[in-house]
Scaffold this motif. Structure first.
Motif, PDB file in Angstrom:
ATOM      1  N   ALA A 130      21.324   7.126  15.117  1.00 41.47           N
ATOM      2  CA  ALA A 130      22.636   6.785  15.858  1.00 41.47           C
ATOM      3  C   ALA A 130      22.934   7.251  17.223  1.00 41.47           C
ATOM      4  N   ALA A 132      24.219   9.923  18.078  1.00 46.89           N
ATOM      5  CA  ALA A 132      25.464   9.977  17.562  1.00 46.89           C
ATOM      6  C   ALA A 132      26.603  10.393  18.195  1.00 46.89           C
ATOM      7  N   SER A 136      30.102   6.942  15.171  1.00 47.27           N
ATOM      8  CA  SER A 136      28.876   6.300  14.754  1.00 47.27           C
ATOM      9  C   SER A 136      27.888   6.997  13.873  1.00 47.27           C
TER      10      SER A 136
END
Length: 161
Positions: A130, A132, A136
């Motif tokens: 992700a 991230a 997320s």
């Protein structure tokens, strides 16, 4: 030799700082309540996946652990790449999940993933997939847990060779 070593370390410093920043970003995204809730909900499932896919490389008489090859096989069988994770990063995710050891040159412990380290490694896979932030990371962790559960079910359903 000391000047050459100093030059080598200076050349490697930017990459070390980048890796350090990535680990800090991972911990910031991973160590949040929403991710913890997913792990609590699926603790038994993750332990079962670890048990089924780990231990084949463990010498007799030693506590079971998961080796890098087992972790990589699991990610491949689980189709972790469907989350956006690049399988070529599996060794980095494995290492991100591992705790540092005091003596990584005289013992093999740094290659032996425990259940807790496995859980961190799964989080690292989601993080790398992700790229991230915590927002997320949550859906990616959820999707990855589903994929691991499917891989475990498939592995259990196959008769031994």
């Amino acid at each position: 030799m000391p000047p050459a070593t100093a030059l080598m370390l200076k050349a490697l410093e930017p990459e070390g700082r980048r890796a350090e920043q990535e680990l800090n970003d991972f911990f910031r995204a991973f160590c949040v309540e929403a991710v913890d809730d997913i792990y609590k909900k699926h603790a038994d499932l993750l332990a079962a996946v670890y048990k089924i896919f780990g231990g084949s490389k463990t010498p007799p008489g030693k506590p079971k652990y998961m080796a890098l090859g087992e972790f990589q096989l699991l990610l491949e069988l689980a189709n972790a790449q469907t989350t956006g994770f690049l399988l070529r990063n599996s060794a980095w995710a494995f290492r991100m999940g591992m705790m540092c050891q005091t003596d990584e040159s005289g013992a093999s412990r740094f290659q032996e993933m425990s259940l807790v380290e496995f859980q961190m490694g799964v989080g690292a896979v989601a993080f790398l997939a992700a790229r991230a932030t915590s927002s997320s990371l949550v859906p990616t962790v959820k999707r990855l847990v589903q994929l691991l559960a499917a891989a475990m079910k498939e592995r259990k359903d196959k008769p031994p060779k």
